[in-house]
Design a protein around this motif. Sequence first.
Motif, PDB file in Angstrom:
ATOM      1  N   VAL A 175      -5.081  43.883  36.777  1.00  0.00           N
ATOM      2  CA  VAL A 175      -6.072  42.942  35.604  1.00  0.00           C
ATOM      3  C   VAL A 175      -6.131  41.381  35.837  1.00  0.00           C
ATOM      4  CG1 VAL A 175      -6.035  42.303  33.208  1.00  0.00           C
ATOM      5  CG2 VAL A 175      -5.562  44.784  33.854  1.00  0.00           C
ATOM      6  N   THR A 176      -5.041  40.904  36.250  1.00  0.00           N
ATOM      7  CA  THR A 176      -4.954  39.481  36.702  1.00  0.00           C
ATOM      8  C   THR A 176      -5.790  39.046  37.969  1.00  0.00           C
ATOM      9  OG1 THR A 176      -2.618  39.210  35.802  1.00  0.00           O
ATOM     10  CG2 THR A 176      -3.447  37.325  37.375  1.00  0.00           C
ATOM     11  N   VAL A 177      -5.878  39.796  38.786  1.00  0.00           N
ATOM     12  CA  VAL A 177      -6.752  39.739  39.881  1.00  0.00           C
ATOM     13  C   VAL A 177      -8.343  39.709  39.690  1.00  0.00           C
ATOM     14  CG1 VAL A 177      -7.411  40.195  42.282  1.00  0.00           C
ATOM     15  CG2 VAL A 177      -5.120  39.945  41.876  1.00  0.00           C
ATOM     16  N   THR A 178      -8.476  40.791  38.863  1.00  0.00           N
ATOM     17  CA  THR A 178      -9.857  40.819  38.711  1.00  0.00           C
ATOM     18  C   THR A 178     -10.407  39.766  37.599  1.00  0.00           C
ATOM     19  OG1 THR A 178      -9.500  43.271  38.646  1.00  0.00           O
ATOM     20  CG2 THR A 178     -11.610  42.658  37.504  1.00  0.00           C
ATOM     21  N   LEU A 179      -9.560  39.222  36.797  1.00  0.00           N
ATOM     22  CA  LEU A 179      -9.937  38.218  35.866  1.00  0.00           C
ATOM     23  C   LEU A 179     -10.133  37.114  36.614  1.00  0.00           C
ATOM     24  CD1 LEU A 179      -7.646  39.043  32.560  1.00  0.00           C
ATOM     25  CD2 LEU A 179     -10.059  38.923  32.860  1.00  0.00           C
ATOM     26  N   PHE A 180      -9.089  36.706  37.413  1.00  0.00           N
ATOM     27  CA  PHE A 180      -9.208  35.491  38.106  1.00  0.00           C
ATOM     28  C   PHE A 180     -10.249  35.190  39.294  1.00  0.00           C
ATOM     29  CE2 PHE A 180      -7.609  32.477  41.585  1.00  0.00           C
ATOM     30  CZ  PHE A 180      -7.408  31.521  40.739  1.00  0.00           C
ATOM     31  N   TYR A 181     -10.394  36.217  39.877  1.00  0.00           N
ATOM     32  CA  TYR A 181     -11.413  36.276  41.231  1.00  0.00           C
ATOM     33  C   TYR A 181     -12.686  36.447  40.459  1.00  0.00           C
ATOM     34  CZ  TYR A 181      -7.951  36.040  44.787  1.00  0.00           C
ATOM     35  OH  TYR A 181      -7.121  35.452  45.833  1.00  0.00           O
ATOM     36  N   GLY A 182     -12.876  37.371  39.518  1.00  0.00           N
ATOM     37  CA  GLY A 182     -14.189  37.611  39.133  1.00  0.00           C
ATOM     38  C   GLY A 182     -14.763  36.448  38.325  1.00  0.00           C
ATOM     39  N   SER A 183     -14.193  35.757  37.543  1.00  0.00           N
ATOM     40  CA  SER A 183     -14.778  34.304  36.910  1.00  0.00           C
ATOM     41  C   SER A 183     -15.111  33.293  38.118  1.00  0.00           C
ATOM     42  CB  SER A 183     -13.764  34.147  36.015  1.00  0.00           C
ATOM     43  OG  SER A 183     -12.334  33.685  36.432  1.00  0.00           O
ATOM     44  N   GLY A 184     -13.953  33.285  39.238  1.00  0.00           N
ATOM     45  CA  GLY A 184     -14.075  32.477  40.109  1.00  0.00           C
ATOM     46  C   GLY A 184     -15.464  32.748  40.963  1.00  0.00           C
ATOM     47  N   LEU A 185     -15.685  33.833  41.080  1.00  0.00           N
ATOM     48  CA  LEU A 185     -17.036  34.455  41.808  1.00  0.00           C
ATOM     49  C   LEU A 185     -18.069  33.865  41.231  1.00  0.00           C
ATOM     50  CD1 LEU A 185     -15.792  37.710  43.598  1.00  0.00           C
ATOM     51  CD2 LEU A 185     -16.364  35.661  44.672  1.00  0.00           C
ATOM     52  N   LEU A 186     -18.068  34.248  39.858  1.00  0.00           N
ATOM     53  CA  LEU A 186     -19.309  33.724  39.254  1.00  0.00           C
ATOM     54  C   LEU A 186     -19.595  32.332  38.990  1.00  0.00           C
ATOM     55  CD1 LEU A 186     -18.593  36.076  36.155  1.00  0.00           C
ATOM     56  CD2 LEU A 186     -20.676  36.326  37.620  1.00  0.00           C
ATOM     57  N   THR A 187     -18.513  31.655  39.138  1.00  0.00           N
ATOM     58  CA  THR A 187     -18.639  30.255  39.305  1.00  0.00           C
ATOM     59  C   THR A 187     -19.200  29.518  40.491  1.00  0.00           C
ATOM     60  OG1 THR A 187     -16.694  29.965  37.687  1.00  0.00           O
ATOM     61  CG2 THR A 187     -17.455  27.941  38.713  1.00  0.00           C
ATOM     62  N   TYR A 188     -18.615  30.069  41.492  1.00  0.00           N
ATOM     63  CA  TYR A 188     -18.807  29.351  42.834  1.00  0.00           C
ATOM     64  C   TYR A 188     -19.927  30.223  43.901  1.00  0.00           C
ATOM     65  CZ  TYR A 188     -14.998  26.650  41.818  1.00  0.00           C
ATOM     66  OH  TYR A 188     -14.109  25.393  41.098  1.00  0.00           O
ATOM     67  N   VAL A 189     -20.296  31.393  43.580  1.00  0.00           N
ATOM     68  CA  VAL A 189     -21.111  32.085  44.586  1.00  0.00           C
ATOM     69  C   VAL A 189     -22.270  31.465  44.673  1.00  0.00           C
ATOM     70  CG1 VAL A 189     -19.673  34.028  45.138  1.00  0.00           C
ATOM     71  CG2 VAL A 189     -21.516  34.021  43.098  1.00  0.00           C
TER      72      VAL A 189
END
Length: 323
Positions: free
Chosen positions: A249-263
């Motif tokens: 859950v933590t990995v999904t939240l952190f990387y998911g929101s990070g990808l939406l911000t930077y990709v």
Amino acid sequence: MKQMTVENNSLVTEFVFMGLTDQPELQLPLFFVFLLNYTATVMGNLSLMILICLNAHLHTPMYFFLFNLSFVDFFYSFVCTPKMLMGFVSEKSVISYTGCMTQLFFFDFFVNSECYVLTAMAYDRYVAICKPLMYAILMSPRMCSLLMFGSYLMGFASAMAHTGCMIRLSFCDSNIINHYMCEIFPLLQLSCSSTYANELVSSLIACIIVIVSGFVILTSYASILLNIFHMSSAKGWSKAMGTCGSHIVTVTLFYGSGLLTYVKPASAESVDQGKFFSVFYTLMVPMLNPLIYSLRNKDVKLAARRTMMRIRSTVKKCVCSSL
């Protein structure tokens, strides 16, 4: 705008944050919402760190990594949130050039370190489930310390690279940052010099994180899933999933929101969207992590009960002695 020549040939000596919104009627409600968020983040992560320190049964590799995750979340929320809160209640949110570069460095340091801490946690779960007989050897105190040292070293190197490249840029005209903190892409939009090197470094660091962190996490969980499928016992399957559920859950939240911000490319529109997505991984994820790891974790609940009993016992002794 205050102007004078500084060491990096910039004319800008201070930046103004545009913030999340320019609507006056939303400023005060947002201040209270994010003040509650920040209070919960500080209390949650600090409480989890204290529980892990005070309870001997939590002195294991899993909780050693969880302590470091809370440590990182506590400090990187501290880097940006107080300044953001001040922006809601002041007419103009201003930060000096030096303060901006300092904020950029520490934010990059803690965010990049979190990527590698989560990677170490995935490896720890892989060893615990797929190689349980080798766990004590593979996850020795020395190995755990080396993994954390490597995580912070990689975070430091990334922050130095980003900040070093940013300092070499010139800022000559606009000093209004379309964000609530000193972020890479909003700052690049303000520069009046070539940002090619910065974009190259950002892409390189992102590739390293994806290759190292992403590969280890995906490989670890692919191996864990294969191992779970071969388990004959439903109890063993449930225990394995319970062990990994919080981290997934933590990995999904952190990387998911990070990808939406930077990709997305660093256009004005994408920076504006990224500003709102970044609220999630800079403010929401650090608040949610202690809850995710506490509510479903019997060991943490037990540690909390024991700690509360100790506190009550100490208070009673103090009251009795004073009487």
